[in-house]
Structure formats: C-alpha cells, structure tokens
Enzyme design. Sequence first.
Site, short mmCIF file in Angstrom:
data_model
loop_
_atom_site.label_atom_id
_atom_site.label_comp_id
_atom_site.label_asym_id
_atom_site.label_seq_id
_atom_site.Cartn_x
_atom_site.Cartn_y
_atom_site.Cartn_z
N SER D 69 1.15 -115.72 97.23
CA SER D 69 0.03 -115.75 96.29
C SER D 69 -1.16 -116.59 96.75
CB SER D 69 0.51 -116.17 94.89
OG SER D 69 1.22 -117.37 94.95
N PHE D 90 -4.69 -94.23 104.14
CA PHE D 90 -5.21 -95.52 103.68
C PHE D 90 -4.90 -95.73 102.19
CE2 PHE D 90 -8.55 -98.51 105.48
CZ PHE D 90 -8.38 -99.49 104.52
N GLY D 104 -16.71 -85.16 97.21
CA GLY D 104 -17.07 -83.77 97.48
C GLY D 104 -17.39 -82.99 96.22
N ARG D 105 -17.21 -83.63 95.07
CA ARG D 105 -17.61 -82.99 93.82
C ARG D 105 -19.08 -83.26 93.52
NH1 ARG D 105 -14.27 -84.37 88.85
NH2 ARG D 105 -14.93 -82.28 88.24
N ARG D 191 -3.89 -111.20 101.73
CA ARG D 191 -2.50 -110.77 101.61
C ARG D 191 -2.37 -109.26 101.73
NH1 ARG D 191 1.70 -112.04 96.59
NH2 ARG D 191 3.59 -111.83 97.84
N HIS D 195 -0.62 -106.99 104.79
CA HIS D 195 0.36 -105.94 104.56
C HIS D 195 -0.07 -104.65 105.27
CE1 HIS D 195 3.84 -104.40 102.43
NE2 HIS D 195 3.16 -103.30 102.26
N ARG D 200 0.09 -100.72 109.83
CA ARG D 200 -0.85 -99.75 110.41
C ARG D 200 -1.39 -100.15 111.78
NH1 ARG D 200 0.38 -95.30 107.34
NH2 ARG D 200 0.27 -95.83 105.13
#
Lengths: 246, 246, 246, 246
Positions: D69, D90, D104-105, D191, D195, D200
């Site tokens: 934390s 992601f 894209g809308r 934090r 992760h 990744r």
Amino acid sequence: MTQTPDDDFKIDLRSDVTVELVKHSASDADVLFAARVSTVGEQSLDELNKDPERSKGLINFLLRDRHGSPFEHNSMTFFINAPIFVFREFMRHRVGWSYNEESGRYRELQPVFYVPDESRKLVQQGRPGKYVFVEGTPAQHELVGRAMEDSYRQAYQTYRQMLAAGVAREVARSVLPVGLYSSMYATCNARSLMHFLGLRTQHELAKVPSFPQREIEMVGEKMEAEWARLMPLTYAAFNANGRVAP
Amino acid sequence: MTQTPDDDFKIDLRSDVTVELVKHSASDADVLFAARVSTVGEQSLDELNKDPERSKGLINFLLRDRHGSPFEHNSMTFFINAPIFVFREFMRHRVGWSYNEESGRYRELQPVFYVPDESRKLVQQGRPGKYVFVEGTPAQHELVGRAMEDSYRQAYQTYRQMLAAGVAREVARSVLPVGLYSSMYATCNARSLMHFLGLRTQHELAKVPSFPQREIEMVGEKMEAEWARLMPLTYAAFNANGRVAP
Amino acid sequence: MTQTPDDDFKIDLRSDVTVELVKHSASDADVLFAARVSTVGEQSLDELNKDPERSKGLINFLLRDRHGSPFEHNSMTFFINAPIFVFREFMRHRVGWSYNEESGRYRELQPVFYVPDESRKLVQQGRPGKYVFVEGTPAQHELVGRAMEDSYRQAYQTYRQMLAAGVAREVARSVLPVGLYSSMYATCNARSLMHFLGLRTQHELAKVPSFPQREIEMVGEKMEAEWARLMPLTYAAFNANGRVAP
Amino acid sequence: MTQTPDDDFKIDLRSDVTVELVKHSASDADVLFAARVSTVGEQSLDELNKDPERSKGLINFLLRDRHGSPFEHNSMTFFINAPIFVFREFMRHRVGWSYNEESGRYRELQPVFYVPDESRKLVQQGRPGKYVFVEGTPAQHELVGRAMEDSYRQAYQTYRQMLAAGVAREVARSVLPVGLYSSMYATCNARSLMHFLGLRTQHELAKVPSFPQREIEMVGEKMEAEWARLMPLTYAAFNANGRVAP
C-alpha cells in the site's frame, strides 16, 4: 448464419450474440442475509422467508438509498460469444468483473464475423452525447453486407497466408478485424451487473439516459434475462428505482 | 467461553474466532474451464475430467507463471465472528472481497470480548519487520486476563449507561474497545483468498515471510481449511508454488 | 482540546477531525484532456483553455450522463486525523482509494480520544433508514463528556499497565476504544471522492438522501473544501447534478 | 513511418509505439511518508531526507515483504499510441489503472497501422507457456510487410466506402483490423505499474518468467524508463527483489 465457401476455408457471417449462464450462486436471499447482519445479526433462511413483503421492502430500500454492498455476495458466470468490438467495450468494466477470453496468441482464430441484420439501425444522427440511430436504406444494408463480407474474407485470407508461411499467430492476427467473433467467460455479481446494465442498455424505466452501441446492448439484454430469473425481487427493485446501480 | 454476571448484564469472554462457509460456487473445474477458453475454446465437463494429470499440470502452470484471472470465476461466502481489531486488518483487503458487517449504528452491540488464551504468545521481541513472539509468563497471562475483563466490563457499563440516558448508539459506542466481537459476511474468490492467505498466515511452505497478527491468522486458517476441501488441486498448487497468489 | 493529568500520562479529549491536503495533481483540465481524447484526440492546454464555456458544458455532460472515467486521471493525498470508528467506515470505500494508517502493532498509541461537543446532536429518532438526530439535553451532554472521559482514561491505564508488564502492543490494544484517534494517508481521485461525498455527506442539493454519521461527514466536508478549490468546474457540476458520482 | 498514397487517402505504416508522461505526482518520498505513518506518525520532508541509507533500506524492506500500500500514494498519467491489439491486452489490467481511449463511435479513425520491423522476431516455437520467438527469414518479413499493407489498405477503403454511404462510424469500423493504431490516457501508481511490468516485460532480474507479446513490452519499457527517473529508489528495489510487485 450463412456459410460462404472459399479456396480452403469458409467464413461464417453472424448477426447475433450468445450468452450462456454457465453457473451461478445468486438469489434474493443472499441480499437479505447480508443486509440483515447489519441490523439483526445472522438469520436462518426460515426467518428470511417468513415475511416476503418485508423482504421486498428491504431490497427496495437498499437500492433506493444506494446501500450497494449487500448485492455483492452472489456470483454469476456467463459464457459469451460476440465480436471483438463488443469485448473492447465490455472490458472497460473493471470492478466486480472477471474475464477470461480466447487468445489470438495461443489459438488460430476461426473465421466467424459480424454483419448487422435488417433490424440494426445503420445511420447515426445528431451530435456526441445526443446521437440518434435511424433505419438504413435497403441500399445501405446491401452495401454493408457485401462490403463487410469481402473485407472480412480478404483479411482472413491474409491471416491464413501468413500462418502458412510460418509467421506467429500473434503477429499474423494484426490484420484481423474487430468484427471477428471471440468468446469469453465473464463473472460478476448483481451489483456489478446492475452497473453494466445501467450504462449498456436503454430502457424506458431508466432515470438516466444511456447511449450504448446496439451490439453490447444485445449482450446486456441476454444477461439481464438470466439475472431477472435468479433474483426477481432485486430485479424488480432495480427497475422500480430507475435502473441506477447502488 | 466464561460468563460473568453483573448488575444487569453479563459479559462473554472468548479466545476463539469462528468461520462458517455459508455458500460457495467453487471447484477446480472452474479454473480449468476459464483457462482452456484461451487455448481450446469452451469444453464440456467430461473433456475436463478425462485427463486428471493434465488438469493438475495446467493449474500448477497457471499459478507458477502468475496467470491469475482463471482463479476468479468462483465464489465463497463466509460468516465470520472475530474481534473488531481483526476486522480492521481484514478490510484492508479491497480487491476481490465484499463485506457486510454488523453495525453499531443500527444495533445495540452485545458484550462479547476477546481475551488471549494460554496458547497466545504474549511477548514481542525484535524490531519492526522482524518481530518474533514468545510465550508469556503465567503472571502476564493472569494480568492480561484480569485487566482486560475489568476494562471491558467498565467500558460496556459506560456504553449501557449512555444508552439508558437516551444517547444514540453511534455516539455511545465510542467507548467500546476493539476487542469487542463483531460479525460479518465476507465473499471472495480463490485468487483474492490466496492473496489474503499469503499475507495473513505463516506457513513453512511460504517463499516470502509474513508476520500476521495471530488472531487474523486464526481466521485465515479456518477459511483455508474450507477452501482446501472445495478446490484441492488449486490448493495443492498454491502450496507447491510457495503460497504466492498469482 | 483539554488535557487531563494522571499518574504518568494525560489524555487529550478532542471533538474535531483534521484533514490536510498533503499533495495533489488535480485540475479540471485533467478531465478535459481525458474526455477529448475520445472525440478529437490529444489537445494542447491552449486549445483546452480557448473556450471556457465549452469546457464547463463538457464536464457537465460527462457528469450528467455518468461518463466516469475522465474523472480518474488526477490524484489527491490527504493526511487525516479522526477516531477509529470513522476510519472503520472510511475503509469500506475500496475502489479508487489507497490507505496507510498508523499501526497499533508497530507503535504505542497515544491517549487522544473523541468526545462530542455541544454541536453534536446526541439523540437518534425514527427507524433504520429514516433516522433523524435531535439535540441532546445539557444533562445528556454532561453525562457523555464525563462518562467517556472516565472510560477512556481507565482503558488507557489498562493498556499502559499491560505494556509495562511486557505484553505486546498488538495484544494490549484490545482494550482501547474505537473513540481513540488514529491517523492515515488516504489517496483518491475526483471520481472516488465524489462517490465518498455522495454517501458520506448530507447536502441540500443531493438528489438521493444520505444518512452519514456526523463524524465521518466532518472529514468529508473538509476534503470537499480542498477539492472544490482544485477542480471548481467539476465541483460545480457535481452539485448541479445532484451530487451523484458518475 | 512511410506514407502510401491512394485514391483519396494515404495510410501510415508504423513499427513503433509512443509513450508520453503527461503528468505525475510521484517520488520516493511519497512511499516513505506513507510507510512511516505506521510506525512513527507524520514526518517532515527534512526528517525523511536526513538519512538516505535508511530510506533505501525501508523501501527495500517494503518491497521484499510485500507491503504494497505505501506504493499507491502517487500518480502517473501516460499518453500512449499503440495498435488496438496492444490496448486489448493492456485493459486486462483492472486494478490501479484508469483509461480513456479514442473512440471509434465518436471519431472517424485515421489510417495508421502496425507492421513489424526487422527487429521483431516473427516465428514462434515450442508450446503454450513455453513459447520462444526466433528471427523471421527475409522472405517472411517481405511477405508480412506486403500482405499487411494490402490488407490494411483494403480494410480502410471499405471503412471509407461505408462512411461515404452514410453508414454510422460504429458500424463501419467492424472491418478495421486490430493492427490499427489507437491512443489513450492511462493513469496508474507505482504499485499497479510494477504489477504491469512484472507481467508485460521480460528481464534478466525477474524471478518469475514472463512471456509478453513484444509490442506491449515495448510500451512497458517506455513507461518503465519514465518511472525509473521519478522514483529511483523504488525502481532499484523492484529490480533487486526480482521484479515482483508487492
């Protein structure tokens, strides 16, 4: 579903989404247990069932005054088939949702693609935040059906060509369109589902307007139908309180 | 549990915590379903059960390489009785946990309090991050038992006195100690439970040391025992991989 | 703050809470940047500032139609002093909040305790979900002040006695009351703060009624005052839209 | 970046990703403040800076023993340009991340597409969980470059054709490939970033192996470089402890 033959593959064109309730542990009693621990401590199911009107009233009160946590002690797992562009929007929901989706890195993806059917309104009018959709003309529908199919087939052919040449799946998939179908397990609880439905469905009882893309709304409607059967009191209270998640 | 009479109330002194598995939808198959959708798509339970060794291997691989999401498609609800100071630590766990606790605003709280029994090591040695606990002397145990009981009774008497004078529960409770028992429903999944256990239990198989307070560890051990029965393959893999949550 | 001498310690009695904005990276422009990436892509600050009315309108639209994510790209860290019973409620807020609190395991806790002052309504009327608080009588205030102080002092004396006998802090603290002051760092963003304020403050502009305990509302009001200065457009839109978090 | 003319549009082909640190409130001192409140209460920056070795040791201890934390009280906002298939991975990161992506809308999407450059290993060997990537041949690179460009152009032409016929953007985009570039704001803290990086990126100091797709790793490496400058002690401790997020 129509199948179109090709050199060595055939593509499937679909206009629907599918939602299967795979498993669940979800009932109105789960809400009551959790809510009553605040006020009267642990209770038996018998006590809970003694006074149905009181149960209905309590669930309604919780929703109205946004006591959200009692709606989290339950679980529903859905298996969903839908185009990638639907999953892209779906996964923006982070809290109270768990996902596992088919992977284009680990599997050769299958040629199943989305084309809107006649019921899908094709034309967008107005400005951001106030869009309205109106019917497409037959010519527009004809164009969309044909153009999408051609484009999908060409993209998938390119994908296959690269795979055949020994290129990794994760690289070759770059050319695959967001109209490709994917599948996933999605687990949620009544609270996170209500939040989803509040944003991703349009409904005459909604106090706050939503403008979801039709295809994710179709997924939402199917999840809603399953949930309504499992937790009828909670579902009724959600509608009675303007479809705003607590 | 001993009961001590008083003017008009008696206090209960306890040294234990209780954990009841209220409901669950949790099995190793849930992990396998979710994991295999990435690689081979949806599968039947029959297919899953065909090759137990393969299932074991897959779960082990997921844990080892920190593929956490397949462990989220399951749900366990516990009803827990423990002192407030345990719940204070418990609720620091935010992700994958849902809570509903007895409320001192809505209920008159009952006089049930925690005193450590003889098995509780009373003396802390070393420095922050490296504390070791050692046995208390009989004199220390005697002091703690007596001093706590006196202090608890006096505090509860003050609470009752204020309630009797018409003071609101939420105000009067200010004097109640963190050794008072409370109760809550807590819902989690295997992933969030593993995270809890990794931090809140000490275990010879743990790769990373933890220094939990004994009382929350007691809750953790009881949840762990229930979970181990529901998901034996996942539990074995958790231990085999150093009790680090994926 | 009054200080009461004792054998070897003196206790502080307080009726207030304190909230300090320690650091922040939060402005209305953060919302605009994030929102406009959806529609027009990345923009310079100059472009954003060109049309203040448009900015105001966009923020209002986002709040009204519950587009919550643009309100998350900012950060505020508060240092808060308040009684434990306030922190118990505070930490029920899990999403978009980070906490680090003073620990009774690592530190000897200081004798600072909460007593309601004359402005605190002491008497609760009505039933759960519809409580109303009314003024206490002078006799009630006198009782509460005296009874709390006595009870706090006795509890703290017991705590000190156990510490002096070599008992671990984490064990001895069991007798300390939830009226003891603690302190913590709490970090949030505008979205999670709005959610907190919607539930933990009462306000004439609120569309949905809330019934927070007064002491956590005092913390909320102080955080609100800081936030209103940092993000005035967002704050105005929050009020204009009924103080419902998007 | 090469530009290819066409009837009425030209497509951009890119092989890179871009990451811009838009704003931040993040330093090692933020970790120290938060951690020390547990043990010694609030401290001034002067006190914190007094003993740099002690600060380094504390951060190292926090990471090693998974006290996560204190690493959350900071904030970094990145503006990222990358292909859709990168954003798909992601956004599986739900906790401690906030996103706003180009839509894209709401916008007509621009014809910018991904093609791997010569440094991208094209061929995958081994089996799930143990994949190794090896160099592609010149012929494979040539094929990929040409096939992707053709497929992208054809897809974008179809998109434009449907838009020209009055079809809504959200419908027409179905044919656009996941190799299309998109952009987003992403906000995280140390934090949640750790992760992300643990899963990744591949790194010789990592205690647990990761097998990220190269393109998301490229984004990770750029975020890592920015973060390392902002929080050098935390970054060093992350590496020293095997790049496992606390």
